[in-house]
Design a protein around this motif. Structure first.
Motif, PDB file in Angstrom:
ATOM      1  N   PHE A 215       0.836  -1.201   0.000  1.00 27.50           N
ATOM      2  CA  PHE A 215       0.000   0.000   0.000  1.00 27.50           C
ATOM      3  C   PHE A 215       0.869   1.249   0.000  1.00 27.50           C
ATOM      4  N   VAL A 216       0.292   2.324  -0.538  1.00 23.03           N
ATOM      5  CA  VAL A 216       0.915   3.650  -0.450  1.00 23.03           C
ATOM      6  C   VAL A 216      -0.033   4.549   0.326  1.00 23.03           C
ATOM      7  N   ASP A 217       0.537   5.324   1.238  1.00 23.86           N
ATOM      8  CA  ASP A 217      -0.241   6.144   2.175  1.00 23.86           C
ATOM      9  C   ASP A 217       0.291   7.575   2.097  1.00 23.86           C
ATOM     10  N   ILE A 218      -0.522   8.553   2.488  1.00 21.77           N
ATOM     11  CA  ILE A 218      -0.079   9.957   2.515  1.00 21.77           C
ATOM     12  C   ILE A 218      -0.753  10.662   3.686  1.00 21.77           C
ATOM     13  N   PHE A 219      -0.059  11.638   4.268  1.00 18.33           N
ATOM     14  CA  PHE A 219      -0.632  12.444   5.361  1.00 18.33           C
ATOM     15  C   PHE A 219      -1.225  13.708   4.731  1.00 18.33           C
ATOM     16  N   THR A 220      -2.535  13.722   4.576  1.00 21.05           N
ATOM     17  CA  THR A 220      -3.235  14.861   3.981  1.00 21.05           C
ATOM     18  C   THR A 220      -3.678  15.763   5.125  1.00 21.05           C
ATOM     19  N   GLU A 221      -2.986  16.877   5.282  1.00 25.11           N
ATOM     20  CA  GLU A 221      -3.215  17.694   6.487  1.00 25.11           C
ATOM     21  C   GLU A 221      -2.693  19.115   6.262  1.00 25.11           C
ATOM     22  N   THR A 222      -3.201  20.062   7.016  1.00 27.41           N
ATOM     23  CA  THR A 222      -2.679  21.425   7.000  1.00 27.41           C
ATOM     24  C   THR A 222      -1.167  21.399   7.229  1.00 27.41           C
ATOM     25  N   ALA A 223      -0.448  22.142   6.417  1.00 30.34           N
ATOM     26  CA  ALA A 223       1.011  22.240   6.519  1.00 30.34           C
ATOM     27  C   ALA A 223       1.723  20.933   6.171  1.00 30.34           C
ATOM     28  N   VAL A 224       0.980  19.955   5.702  1.00 26.04           N
ATOM     29  CA  VAL A 224       1.630  18.748   5.180  1.00 26.04           C
ATOM     30  C   VAL A 224       1.230  18.688   3.689  1.00 26.04           C
ATOM     31  N   PHE A 225       0.375  17.749   3.270  1.00 23.52           N
ATOM     32  CA  PHE A 225       0.015  17.689   1.851  1.00 23.52           C
ATOM     33  C   PHE A 225      -1.459  18.050   1.641  1.00 23.52           C
ATOM     34  N   THR A 226      -1.702  18.801   0.574  1.00 22.04           N
ATOM     35  CA  THR A 226      -3.077  19.231   0.289  1.00 22.04           C
ATOM     36  C   THR A 226      -3.856  18.077  -0.343  1.00 22.04           C
ATOM     37  N   VAL A 227      -5.165  18.303  -0.455  1.00 23.61           N
ATOM     38  CA  VAL A 227      -6.020  17.294  -1.084  1.00 23.61           C
ATOM     39  C   VAL A 227      -5.607  17.102  -2.545  1.00 23.61           C
ATOM     40  N   ASP A 228      -5.311  18.197  -3.256  1.00 23.63           N
ATOM     41  CA  ASP A 228      -4.932  18.062  -4.672  1.00 23.63           C
ATOM     42  C   ASP A 228      -3.601  17.337  -4.842  1.00 23.63           C
ATOM     43  N   GLN A 229      -2.638  17.705  -3.993  1.00 25.09           N
ATOM     44  CA  GLN A 229      -1.340  17.007  -4.067  1.00 25.09           C
ATOM     45  C   GLN A 229      -1.534  15.520  -3.767  1.00 25.09           C
ATOM     46  N   SER A 230      -2.378  15.234  -2.781  1.00 22.10           N
ATOM     47  CA  SER A 230      -2.610  13.836  -2.392  1.00 22.10           C
ATOM     48  C   SER A 230      -3.260  13.070  -3.538  1.00 22.10           C
ATOM     49  N   ARG A 231      -4.234  13.709  -4.192  1.00 27.91           N
ATOM     50  CA  ARG A 231      -4.935  13.031  -5.295  1.00 27.91           C
ATOM     51  C   ARG A 231      -3.936  12.631  -6.388  1.00 27.91           C
ATOM     52  N   ARG A 232      -3.073  13.579  -6.755  1.00 28.26           N
ATOM     53  CA  ARG A 232      -2.113  13.300  -7.842  1.00 28.26           C
ATOM     54  C   ARG A 232      -1.144  12.177  -7.449  1.00 28.26           C
ATOM     55  N   TYR A 233      -0.657  12.260  -6.228  1.00 26.95           N
ATOM     56  CA  TYR A 233       0.328  11.273  -5.748  1.00 26.95           C
ATOM     57  C   TYR A 233      -0.304   9.877  -5.653  1.00 26.95           C
ATOM     58  N   LEU A 234      -1.486   9.827  -5.082  1.00 31.30           N
ATOM     59  CA  LEU A 234      -2.141   8.527  -4.914  1.00 31.30           C
ATOM     60  C   LEU A 234      -2.531   7.923  -6.262  1.00 31.30           C
ATOM     61  N   GLN A 235      -2.893   8.782  -7.222  1.00 33.13           N
ATOM     62  CA  GLN A 235      -3.237   8.257  -8.551  1.00 33.13           C
ATOM     63  C   GLN A 235      -2.014   7.578  -9.175  1.00 33.13           C
ATOM     64  N   LYS A 236      -0.850   8.216  -8.993  1.00 29.63           N
ATOM     65  CA  LYS A 236       0.397   7.612  -9.504  1.00 29.63           C
ATOM     66  C   LYS A 236       0.615   6.237  -8.877  1.00 29.63           C
ATOM     67  N   ALA A 237       0.361   6.185  -7.548  1.00 28.11           N
ATOM     68  CA  ALA A 237       0.565   4.921  -6.828  1.00 28.11           C
ATOM     69  C   ALA A 237      -0.409   3.861  -7.340  1.00 28.11           C
ATOM     70  N   LYS A 238      -1.660   4.272  -7.566  1.00 33.32           N
ATOM     71  CA  LYS A 238      -2.657   3.325  -8.091  1.00 33.32           C
ATOM     72  C   LYS A 238      -2.239   2.812  -9.460  1.00 33.32           C
ATOM     73  N   ASP A 239      -1.757   3.747 -10.285  1.00 29.88           N
ATOM     74  CA  ASP A 239      -1.336   3.364 -11.641  1.00 29.88           C
ATOM     75  C   ASP A 239      -0.204   2.343 -11.606  1.00 29.88           C
ATOM     76  N   LYS A 240       0.585   2.375 -10.544  1.00 22.96           N
ATOM     77  CA  LYS A 240       1.696   1.411 -10.407  1.00 22.96           C
ATOM     78  C   LYS A 240       1.219   0.105  -9.780  1.00 22.96           C
ATOM     79  N   GLY A 241      -0.063   0.043  -9.426  1.00 22.27           N
ATOM     80  CA  GLY A 241      -0.613  -1.204  -8.902  1.00 22.27           C
ATOM     81  C   GLY A 241      -0.653  -1.305  -7.387  1.00 22.27           C
ATOM     82  N   PHE A 242      -0.420  -0.200  -6.672  1.00 24.74           N
ATOM     83  CA  PHE A 242      -0.504  -0.228  -5.208  1.00 24.74           C
ATOM     84  C   PHE A 242      -1.958  -0.033  -4.754  1.00 24.74           C
ATOM     85  N   GLY A 243      -2.311  -0.658  -3.639  1.00 28.51           N
ATOM     86  CA  GLY A 243      -3.535  -0.275  -2.941  1.00 28.51           C
ATOM     87  C   GLY A 243      -3.233   1.036  -2.225  1.00 28.51           C
ATOM     88  N   ILE A 244      -4.266   1.817  -1.924  1.00 24.98           N
ATOM     89  CA  ILE A 244      -3.963   3.094  -1.276  1.00 24.98           C
ATOM     90  C   ILE A 244      -4.683   3.271   0.058  1.00 24.98           C
TER      91      ILE A 244
END
Ligand SMILES: N=CN[C@@H](CCC(=O)O)C(=O)O
Ligand SMILES: [Zn+2]
Length: 417
Positions: A215-244
């Motif tokens: 799995f690939v995980d991200i901390f979506t939070e104020t002063a960490v990663f935004t919702v848009d940044q998280s969406r892009r990053y997680l989509q990349k992870a999904k495309d590589k075949g990871f669960g998220i």
């Protein structure tokens, strides 16, 4: 029938044997077998029945449960198992009311553990991870999810993932690995979090190839990663075949729960400040809410996840310790079950689903862990408790008497007199 081990005189047996993940009201229905027995052969459950009928079994070993509660081994669905150092000095800051995110902004918190993890050798990290796994096993846990995220550079993230893999191979507990390279923004990328996410994304191919994480995980939070940044990053992870997975809506309600649902994440974790709409969307989805009430407790917050409303709305939830050196420093999932009862107002029946079958589904192990059923691995706990309600009720101590993994006794509490 010939088996290796019989556990007989079980006062209450919770099999949790049903189609999962279990959602909404169905989390209140427990299959309880009273006065039961189970037969174990070659590490698997071979027979389940009434204690009176167990006399027909021949076995090498018989364990008399003396009327105790027996359940599947607990499934721990969210931990930060591998890290260097400890952060006991932050306790005073917490007492002074310094917020968790402010400690992080000042270079403490997660970043303090990142520094310690960089400075700790592979061998020392492995020794420490095994120590914590031992302690989890002693508390009745037989399957564990483990995240990286205290490296924040390529080498240290890979070191953490390799330690987790080695720990899973060396320890009897089953380990499920998650890559959380996007756990915080390291100081050198403060002005360019996107570039840092690109850097972490460059690791996906190697992690996949070497089977270092599912799995690939991200901390979506104020002063960490935004919702848009998280969406892009997680989509990349999904495309590589990871669960998220996502650390979502822990401190500020940014819409992380909604994003977890939108992205088809296997779980959205924390969900301490999820919106009304987020609850509705979660309930209508296949995403499991992994609720971590120990974190609200340990960070001294008055706000707890609206898990009660989530279950009432029809969601599937799991409960976990969130074991880590900063926001929840405990390997004792039984304690978290008590906090869930008291602070989340979940029933004992719901809580048992949340630490067995649903927790297993939240880490992709629904067909292997969290259930006692014929043909399944014999991951079984005999509790020093007369019934399932007793565990959340009698809080803060370890009730595990005998912990079995694949039919072998992993832990047996020794009497002191
Ligand atoms: N919130 C982000 N990560 C961890 C805490 C990590 C830490 O404080 O070291 C959590 O799940 O609570
Ligand atoms: Zn976490």
């Amino acid at each position: 029938m010939q088996v290796d081990t019989v556990i007989t005189n079980i006062g209450q047996l919770l099999t949790m044997d049903k189609q999962g993940p279990v959602k909404g009201r169905a989390m209140n229905d427990l299959n309880i077998l009273e006065n039961a027995a189970i037969g174990i052969k070659a590490g698997k459950i071979e027979w389940i029945g009434m204690a009176d009928d167990a006399a027909d079994l021949t076995s090498h070993q018989t364990i008399d449960a003396e009327g105790r509660l027996v359940t599947p081994g607990l499934v721990e669905s969210h931990t930060h198992l591998v890290f260097g150092g400890s952060r006991e000095k932050e306790m005073a800051l917490k007492q002074q009311g310094v917020p968790y995110l402010d400690i992080l902004k000042q270079g403490g918190g997660i970043l303090a553990t990142v520094n310690a993890t960089k400075q700790t050798s592979y061998a020392a990290l492995l020794k420490k991870a095994l120590f914590h796994l031992d302690r989890m096993a002693m508390h009745g846990i037989t399957t564990v999810e483990a995240k990286s995220g205290y490296g924040l550079d390529k080498d240290t993230e890979l070191k953490q993932l390799k330690v987790a893999k080695a720990a899973g191979e060396a320890h009897p507990l089953d380990l499920v690995s998650t890559f959380l390279g996007a756990h915080a923004i390291p100081p050198e990328y403060k002005q360019d979090p996107e570039a840092f996410l690109d850097l972490m994304g460059e690791l996906f191919a190697e992690i996949k190839e070497e089977n270092l994480a599912e799995f690939v995980d991200i901390f979506t939070e104020t002063a960490v990663f935004t919702v848009d940044q998280s969406r892009r990053y997680l989509q990349k992870a999904k495309d590589k075949g990871f669960g998220i997975k996502m650390h979502a809506d822990e401190i500020d309600p940014l819409g992380g729960t909604e994003l977890a649902v939108e992205m088809g994440a296997i779980s959205g974790d924390h969900l301490a400040v999820t919106s009304d709409d987020g609850i509705k969307q979660l309930a209508a989805s296949d995403t499991i809410g992994v609720i971590l009430p120990g974190t609200s407790f340990y960070l001294g917050k008055d706000t707890y996840s609206r898990a009660r409303e989530m279950v009432d709305a029809g969601a599937a939830i799991a409960i976990s310790t969130d074991f880590n050196p900063g926001s929840s420093v405990t390997e004792n999932l039984q304690l978290i079950m008590s906090i869930a009862a008291l602070k989340l107002k979940l029933s004992a029946e719901e809580i048992w689903h949340a630490v067995t079958i649903n927790a297993a589904h939240a880490i992709g192990r629904g067909s292997e862990a969290g259930t006692i059923a014929i043909g399944r691995r014999a991951d079984v706990v005999i509790w020093d408790a007369p019934n399932y309600m007793y565990i959340p009720y009698h809080y803060g101590v370890n009730h595990a008497k005998t912990v079995m993994k694949n039919g072998d006794v992993l832990y047996e509490r020794q009497p002191i007199r």
